[in-house]
Design a protein around this motif. Structure first.
Motif, PDB file in Angstrom:
ATOM      1  N   THR A  46       4.349   3.053  -7.985  1.00 60.76           N
ATOM      2  CA  THR A  46       3.111   2.510  -7.390  1.00 60.76           C
ATOM      3  C   THR A  46       2.258   3.683  -6.905  1.00 60.76           C
ATOM      4  N   PRO A  47       1.789   4.506  -7.842  1.00 60.48           N
ATOM      5  CA  PRO A  47       1.088   5.738  -7.438  1.00 60.48           C
ATOM      6  C   PRO A  47      -0.186   5.468  -6.633  1.00 60.48           C
ATOM      7  N   GLU A  48      -0.732   4.264  -6.796  1.00 61.47           N
ATOM      8  CA  GLU A  48      -1.927   3.951  -6.005  1.00 61.47           C
ATOM      9  C   GLU A  48      -1.587   3.072  -4.807  1.00 61.47           C
ATOM     10  N   GLY A  49      -0.344   2.930  -4.512  1.00 59.12           N
ATOM     11  CA  GLY A  49       0.080   2.078  -3.412  1.00 59.12           C
ATOM     12  C   GLY A  49       0.526   0.726  -3.941  1.00 59.12           C
ATOM     13  N   SER A  50       1.596   0.190  -3.349  1.00 55.27           N
ATOM     14  CA  SER A  50       2.129  -1.095  -3.824  1.00 55.27           C
ATOM     15  C   SER A  50       1.143  -2.220  -3.561  1.00 55.27           C
ATOM     16  N   ILE A  51       0.935  -3.053  -4.559  1.00 59.60           N
ATOM     17  CA  ILE A  51       0.007  -4.175  -4.380  1.00 59.60           C
ATOM     18  C   ILE A  51       0.745  -5.469  -4.043  1.00 59.60           C
ATOM     19  N   ASP A  77       0.797  -1.236   0.000  1.00 56.10           N
ATOM     20  CA  ASP A  77       0.000   0.000   0.000  1.00 56.10           C
ATOM     21  C   ASP A  77       0.830   1.288   0.000  1.00 56.10           C
ATOM     22  N   ARG A 120       2.844   4.282  -1.430  1.00 59.44           N
ATOM     23  CA  ARG A 120       2.915   4.934  -2.733  1.00 59.44           C
ATOM     24  C   ARG A 120       4.362   5.283  -3.064  1.00 59.44           C
ATOM     25  N   LYS A 137       6.896   6.208  -6.883  1.00 57.72           N
ATOM     26  CA  LYS A 137       6.706   6.704  -8.250  1.00 57.72           C
ATOM     27  C   LYS A 137       6.169   5.634  -9.180  1.00 57.72           C
TER      28      LYS A 137
END
Ligand SMILES: Cc1ncc(C[n+]2csc(CCOP(=O)(O)OP(=O)(O)O)c2C)c(N)n1
Ligand code: SF4
Lengths: 586, 286
Positions: B143-148, B137, B139, B141
């Protein structure tokens, strides 16, 4: 005069290769020159395998153009190879496995190898040894050479095994006594009395590496290079070195660079796929100026390609692989004996010029065996890298100091005052990072390429010429094709053609002066290569405005002398009639 | 005893002010000085990254290799020159991402050397992308929506792969860090020191205060580092309480002990080249 080609064919994994190898060593011990050629399936078990040995009482340059004696263990072997046996040639086959209709074309010897094995010995696989007995008796190879060899080979397995094998050999001999010989081939004993080694190209190379002072080998298994690692794993510890099997090829070359940096001569060997993985590290060795020897035993690519077949397809990768301006030395090995001396030269070049040396061999060369005179260590004296003087260590050591010959003294960890960082970043003379200094980058690039001035001299010296020095029809080849080309040139000369071949050992940097001299005044220059596009021809065209005639073969097999002779004859005829020469693919 | 200043290199560190890597450099210099290892007998090998610039800042032999490749180079150097103290350094991207294959296999080989990973849970040098230890989760550059993805666990990985000294330090506690490093260098075998070394520029999540609120020392809780199961259990502790210190330590023969050619002899690099012994090798081929 003896010059005879035997080929043994059968199911992979059923002893075809070991039968061929035993035959080879027995012939070598009988005083002959031998030259083997083997193709084998990619599968471990099953598939078709064959092993060929040419035997002669003179220096052998190639595997030959045809087969004199075929030993077919199964029908597939007969179907595949009978066409290579010319009229009047001999075919021996296992008559329990298949039958051949009588013909005038070949001399046929049907022999019930399987039932002899099961009935007389009780073990089916002894048919291989029985077949050796047949060959020995039929062609008059001294029996004791085979018997002695079997004793040597099987003594570790105990007396019972030795006896069984000797029995099987005798079964073959006895069977021949019961039949009538209808051919005129007789081998007997050869002229050589001094012992010679029987080595494969890979074994010769590995032995040469030890002679060169290599004490660490790092590698990852890949056909057809693995036996170099296996050989060294067995032999290196005997003299205080060792082998590390790494997790991949990147790690292998990483270990080599680390070891070399720390002061030990080190090597890795691989084939195309692994070599592709090493390119980034080759750049590192170039910029950090670390001696390293990387062997590529080429096989058919791209990708997994044909892993057990031969090709000269990695020359572009060897010369150009990597990013940036990346000078390295590329060498190619020519024959089994040359593997021993060539690899020593590679180590010397790496040490002297502090750069990676890429050594190209191939499946054809790596896996064939030949008789080699006991090595002469005086032939290639060991050269070691330039070390800093005590004075240089005391007065502010500069690892990449500019010198007239562009080679800087290299310290080794543990030396007081010699500390520096081997840098992958562009750096200055001391070794400090200089990743934003534009002028410095040019200066250091010039330093690294400057070493080529001297290397090119060596490259010029390391060429060989066969046939006429200034021929009308010239051939320039590389790597493992040398013997075949040399034989073809001899044949052409016997036919009255003015022919000659130049064979450089260092392919990059090119021996420009020698090539220029060799091709001036020729009517045509043929470049034979075992690849599709002519990679070496392309390198030559970059430097010479000359209409080179390509001869390319791309079927996973090496050239035969006849293929090259045909081209020489065709070109010679065209030259005579002023027709345009053209490229060929065989 | 040697002075820390003897290990200070001529090049000044170019890290951002406040970067955790300064503390790692200082702690390493302190550890080398305390152990009295002469600079010319120390070799620091690194990969590529902000953290991997460290060898340039220390007075010793150094090898600034390729991204992810410090361990193979260090292995080759150590095995040929066993008298050297070899230390590999780098970042989490370098060691646990691109170089992960080398990492587990070097643990397994148990070569006698130390591996210091400046784990800032981000790619610093390439200016802020997700790394293998970036938390879910977070963020970045890339993973702009948070790391999955879930982060990997270097401590557990090292332990299960066969490392024989596995510790964690924190750039906010320099003395403890130097202690972990000293233990690692003195340890006979492959030692990992994973260091929470905050990237003050690109990681706005795992900051000094964030760690200070959470970390505690295993030593303070009387953790028994010889207990593999307990160490492994501790390695999965994350969230409100995060342990630093020595998770696990054991004795196992090193690669050098097991390799007959290296056992007890002089370093390969220091041996004179003998060629006369070649004849004996050839007998097999006559
Ligand atoms: C083969 C290769 N791929 C990518 C890069 C670009 N690169 C340089 S450093 C880096 C990541 C750095 O992150 P980390 O290893 O965690 O070190 P940090 O900078 O955070 O200290 C990358 C991707 C490279 N140098 N080489
Ligand atoms: S970018 Fe981050 S890791 Fe790199 S020097 Fe700056 S603070 Fe340190």
């Amino acid at each position: 005069m003896v010059d005879c080609v035997f080929r043994i064919g059968g199911e992979g994994g059923e002893g075809v290769i070991s039968t061929g190898e035993l035959m080879t060593i027995a012939l070598a011990r009988a005083g002959f020159e031998i030259y083997t050629f083997r193709t084998y399936p990619a599968e471990i078990k099953g598939g078709h395998a064959n092993y060929q040995v040419r035997v002669a009482d003179k220096l052998l340059l190639s595997q030959g153009d045809h087969v004199d004696v075929l030993m077919a263990f199964n029908e597939e072997a007969y179907q595949k190879h009978a066409k290579d046996v010319p009229k009047g040639g001999v075919i021996i086959y296992d008559s329990d496995s298949f039958s051949v209709p009588p013909s005038d074309h070949h001399i046929l010897y049907p022999i019930p190898l399987t039932s002899l094995a099961t009935e007389k010995i009780g073990i089916k696989l002894t048919k291989n040894i029985i077949s050796l007995g047949v060959l020995a008796a039929l062609f008059d190879v001294p029996f004791e050479k085979f018997a002695g060899l079997l004793k040597d080979r099987f003594k570790k397995k105990g007396d019972a095994v030795v006896q069984k094998n000797l029995q099987a050999l005798q079964v073959g001999v006895d069977y021949v006594k019961s039949m009538q010989k209808r051919d005129s081939i007789r081998i007997g004993s050869g002229p050589r009395t001094a012992k010679e080694l029987v080595l494969s190209g890979n074994e010769s190379l590995a032995l040469g590496a030890i002679a060169a002072g290599c004490r660490l080998y790092a590698g990852y298994p890949i056909t057809p290079a693995t036996d170099i690692m296996e050989f060294l794993a067995k032999e290196l510890p005997k003299i205080g070195g060792y082998v590390i099997q790494t997790e991949d090829e990147i790690s292998a070359i990483g270990c080599v660079l680390g070891a070399s940096f720390a002061g030990t001569k080190a090597m890795t060997a691989t084939s195309g796929p692994g070599f592709s993985l090493m390119t980034e590290m080759i750049g590192l060795a170039v910029v950090a100026e670390i001696p390293a020897v990387i062997v590529d035993v080429q096989r058919v690519g791209p990708s997994t390609g044909m892993p057990t077949k031969t090709e000269q397809g990695d020359l572009y990768l060897a010369v150009y692989g990597g990013h940036g301006n990346c000078p390295r030395i590329v060498m190619a090995l020519n024959n089994v004996e040359d593997c021993f001396y060539g690899i020593q030269r590679a180590f010397n070049l790496a040490e002297e010029f502090q750069m990676p040396v890429i050594v190209l061999s191939d499946q054809y060369l790596g896996h064939r065996k030949a008789t080699v005179p006991p090595p002469d260590l005086a032939k290639v004296p060991i050269i070691s890298r330039r070390k800093p003087t005590p004075d240089e260590l005391q007065k502010g050591y500069r690892r990449y100091k500019s010198t007239p010959d562009f080679i800087s003294p290299m310290s080794m960890p543990g030396m007081e005052g010699g500390g520096y960082v081997a840098e992958g970043l562009e750096h200055d003379e001391v070794g400090y990072p200089a990743a934003s200094d534009h002028e410095n980058h040019l200066k250091l690039t010039q330093k690294r390429y400057g070493k080529f001035i001297e290397v090119e001299q060596v490259s010029n010296e390391m060429c060989r010429i066969h046939g006429d020095e200034h021929p009308e029809i010239a051939v320039i080849g590389w790597g493992s094709s040398e013997g075949v080309i040399r034989e073809a040139v001899q044949m052409a000369k016997e036919k009255g053609i003015s022919a000659g071949a130049l064979h450089p050992k260092i392919l990059y940097p090119l021996p420009l002066a020698r090539i220029r001299d060799f091709i001036s005044g020729t009517k045509a220059v043929i470049i034979p290569e075992v690849n599709y596009t002519g990679q070496f021809a392309t390198l030559l065209r970059k430097r010479f405005a000359y209409d080179f005639i390509q001869l390319n073969k791309c079927v996973g097999l090496p050239f035969t002398p006849k293929e090259i002779l045909d081209k020489i004859e065709e070109v010679a005829a065209n030259v005579r009639t002023s027709r345009q020469p053209h490229a060929t693919r065989v | 005893m040697a002075q820390v200043k003897e290990y200070i290199g001529k090049v000044k560190p170019d890290w951002c002010p406040g970067c955790g890597d300064f503390a790692v450099l200082n702690a390493l210099q302190r550890a080398l000085a305390d152990l009295d290892i002469a600079p010319h007998n120390a070799l620091v090998v690194s990969g590529i990254g902000c953290s991997s610039n460290l060898p340039g800042f220390i007075n010793a032999y150094g090898f600034h290799s390729l991204h992810g490749r410090s361990l193979p180079v260090a292995t080759g150097a150590k095995l040929c020159n066993t008298d050297l103290t070899v230390i590999a350094t780098g970042g989490d991207g370098d060691g646990y991402g691109i170089g992960c294959g080398h990492f587990v296999h070097t643990c397994r080989r148990n070569v006698n050397m130390t591996y210091i990973v400046m784990d800032n849970q981000i790619y610093g040098l390439t200016t802020g992308q997700a790394s293998p230890t970036t938390e879910k989760d977070v963020r970045t550059k890339t993973t702009p929506e948070g790391s999955i993805e879930v982060p990997l666990n270097p401590i557990a990985m090292a332990m299960t792969a066969g490392a024989t000294y596995v510790a964690r330090g924190f750039s906010g506690d320099n003395l403890h860090l130097a202690q972990m490093m000293k233990g690692a260098i003195e340890h006979k075998g492959f030692a990992l020191v994973d260091v929470f070394s905050p990237c003050v520029t690109y990681n706005k999540q795992n900051t000094y205060p964030w760690f200070r609120e959470r970390i505690y020392k295993l030593e303070d809780e009387k953790h028994d580092p010889s207990d593999f199961r307990l160490g492994l259990e501790k390695s999965f502790e994350w969230g409100n309480r995060i342990p630093i210190g020595l998770f696990y330590k054991t004795e196992r023969p090193t690669y050098e002990d097991e390799e007959s050619a290296l056992r007890g002899g002089i370093s390969l690099a220091k041996q004179p080249l003998e060629r006369n012994n070649l004849a004996s090798l050839m007998e097999d081929f006559l």
